[in-house]
Scaffold this active site. Structure first.
Site, short mmCIF file in Angstrom:
data_model
loop_
_atom_site.label_atom_id
_atom_site.label_comp_id
_atom_site.label_asym_id
_atom_site.label_seq_id
_atom_site.Cartn_x
_atom_site.Cartn_y
_atom_site.Cartn_z
N LYS A 66 32.98 24.44 42.54
CA LYS A 66 33.66 24.70 44.28
C LYS A 66 32.79 24.14 44.98
O LYS A 66 32.87 23.55 46.18
CB LYS A 66 34.00 26.33 44.61
CG LYS A 66 35.20 26.67 44.07
CD LYS A 66 35.69 28.12 44.80
CE LYS A 66 37.10 28.38 44.37
NZ LYS A 66 37.49 29.54 45.19
N ASN A 87 38.38 24.06 47.48
CA ASN A 87 38.99 24.63 45.96
C ASN A 87 40.59 23.88 46.08
O ASN A 87 41.47 24.10 45.09
CB ASN A 87 39.65 26.05 46.36
CG ASN A 87 40.63 26.15 47.42
OD1 ASN A 87 41.01 25.39 48.30
ND2 ASN A 87 41.65 27.22 47.35
N ALA A 131 33.37 34.31 48.81
CA ALA A 131 34.77 34.53 49.25
C ALA A 131 34.76 35.30 50.68
O ALA A 131 35.49 34.74 51.28
CB ALA A 131 35.43 35.88 48.13
N GLY A 242 44.45 41.35 46.04
CA GLY A 242 44.33 40.02 45.89
C GLY A 242 45.31 38.98 45.57
O GLY A 242 45.17 37.76 45.86
P1 ATR Z 1 32.04 35.50 45.40
O1 ATR Z 1 32.31 33.96 45.40
O2 ATR Z 1 33.06 35.84 44.40
O3 ATR Z 1 32.20 36.13 46.63
P2 ATR Z 1 29.26 35.88 45.14
O4 ATR Z 1 29.01 34.82 45.93
O5 ATR Z 1 28.67 35.89 43.87
O6 ATR Z 1 30.73 36.00 44.61
O7 ATR Z 1 29.24 37.16 46.04
C1 ATR Z 1 29.25 38.59 45.51
C2 ATR Z 1 29.35 39.65 46.63
O8 ATR Z 1 29.43 41.03 45.90
C3 ATR Z 1 28.03 39.79 47.53
O9 ATR Z 1 28.36 40.15 48.63
C4 ATR Z 1 27.22 40.75 46.55
O10 ATR Z 1 26.13 41.28 47.25
P3 ATR Z 1 24.75 40.56 47.35
O11 ATR Z 1 24.81 39.57 48.45
O12 ATR Z 1 23.79 41.83 48.00
O13 ATR Z 1 24.43 40.12 46.04
C5 ATR Z 1 28.16 41.64 45.92
N1 ATR Z 1 28.00 42.58 44.92
C6 ATR Z 1 28.26 42.07 43.87
N2 ATR Z 1 27.67 43.20 42.92
C7 ATR Z 1 27.34 44.01 43.61
C8 ATR Z 1 26.84 45.54 43.57
N3 ATR Z 1 26.68 45.82 42.15
N4 ATR Z 1 26.44 46.15 44.62
C9 ATR Z 1 26.55 45.61 45.73
N5 ATR Z 1 26.97 44.34 46.12
C10 ATR Z 1 27.29 43.32 45.03
#
Ligand code: ATR
Length: 276
Positions: A66, A87, A131, A242
């Protein structure tokens, strides 16, 4: 000759987009075909050139391409440029134009399901990843003036807000603050991967302070019902998963390619049959 479309990603075999779009072509009597293509990151540039030569009219882009596709399209829609992710690609003459329909798909899903003017909601986005960015920038681009964000890593949320070209007033919260202040919000949007299969018993934080007049969305659709949605409904909130965002981002792409609005209910049913 058949009109050709597709989706590129890696992995791609799990994608529900082919069945959704191919059914819409059939239903609307359009002589089109939508093919999934597994493309590795090393092959992305070559693949885009090949798709253009073959005559593919448009395609969707999913993980992991993306962002890396940005320099490979001929033109970028301003919202996709701001979000930094594409996308949907649409052929215009000999150009491939990159769009992002994820956030706009999310907005349409809110409008369609809840018939609400979400612009007046007190909105909280949970998460600050790709997202969340698409949703925040899209909401800001259509004139939502105030949206708060909470994230485990608050610096990431700050970066997201700082780079947004659309004016929007935002408070950044950590998870404990969001949990504490949850009663202040009427629209809460869960965008993190917390609660996604197989970690179905996880939730970003307790929703004990959520009020019954809240609308709560989780952009996850596997599982269809996350712990976040279950707890939100226990607090009296109105919820959606979703599926709506997924279907509407696809419908927006379909409209850009064909000029025809597909049957949303039909698309939703196809996805539900597959997941159910
Ligand atoms: P996407 O493109 O699906 O949004 P991403 O860019 O990897 O995926 O973002 C993941 C989101 O989930 C982020 O907000 C991440 O928080 P951080 O910025 O602090 O990493 C959050 N996230 C994923 N796993 C998490 C966890 N175990 N606890 C808290 N936040 C989590």
């Amino acid at each position: 000759m058949k009109r050709l479309f597709g989706v590129i990603g890696d992995p791609i075999s799990h994608s529900m987009s082919p069945m959704m779009h191919n059914d819409a072509f059939k239903n609307l009597k359009i002589d089109g075909y939508y093919q999934p293509f597994r493309i590795t990151p090393e092959d992305l540039a070559t693949a885009i050139k090949g798709m253009k030569v073959i005559g593919i009219e448009g395609f969707n882009v999913t993980i992991p391409h993306k962002t890396s596709i940005l320099p490979l399209v001929d033109r970028l829609d301003p919202l996709a440029k701001a979000i930094g992710a594409v996308n949907t690609v649409v052929r215009d003459g000999n150009d491939y134009v990159g769009y992002n329909s994820d956030g706009l798909g999310f907005i349409r899903s809110l409008q369609e399901r809840w018939k609400k003017d979400f612009k007046n909601e007190k909105t909280l986005i949970i998460g600050a990843g790709g997202a969340a960015k698409a949703i925040y920038y899209s909401l800001a681009s259509v004139g939502v003036k105030k949206i708060d964000i909470c994230n485990r890593t608050t610096a990431r949320a700050q970066g997201l807000v700082d780079h947004c070209p659309f004016k929007c007033e935002t408070n950044i919260l950590d998870f404990p603050q969001a949990r504490q202040n949850l009663g202040a919000y009427t629209l809460v949007i869960q965008t993190t991967s917390i609660g996604m299969s197989p970690n179905i018993n996880e939730i970003p934080f307790s929703l004990e302070n959520m009020l019954p007049n809240t609308h709560a969305v989780d952009i996850i659709y596997n599982p269809l019902e996350t712990k976040f949605l279950t707890e939100a409904r226990q607090k009296g909130a109105t919820t959606q998963n979703g599926i709506g965002m997924f279907v509407h981002q696809g419908a927006i792409a379909f409209e850009k390619w064909t000029g025809i609005k597909p049957d949303i209910i039909r698309m939703e049913n196809i996805v539900m049959q597959h997941l159910g």
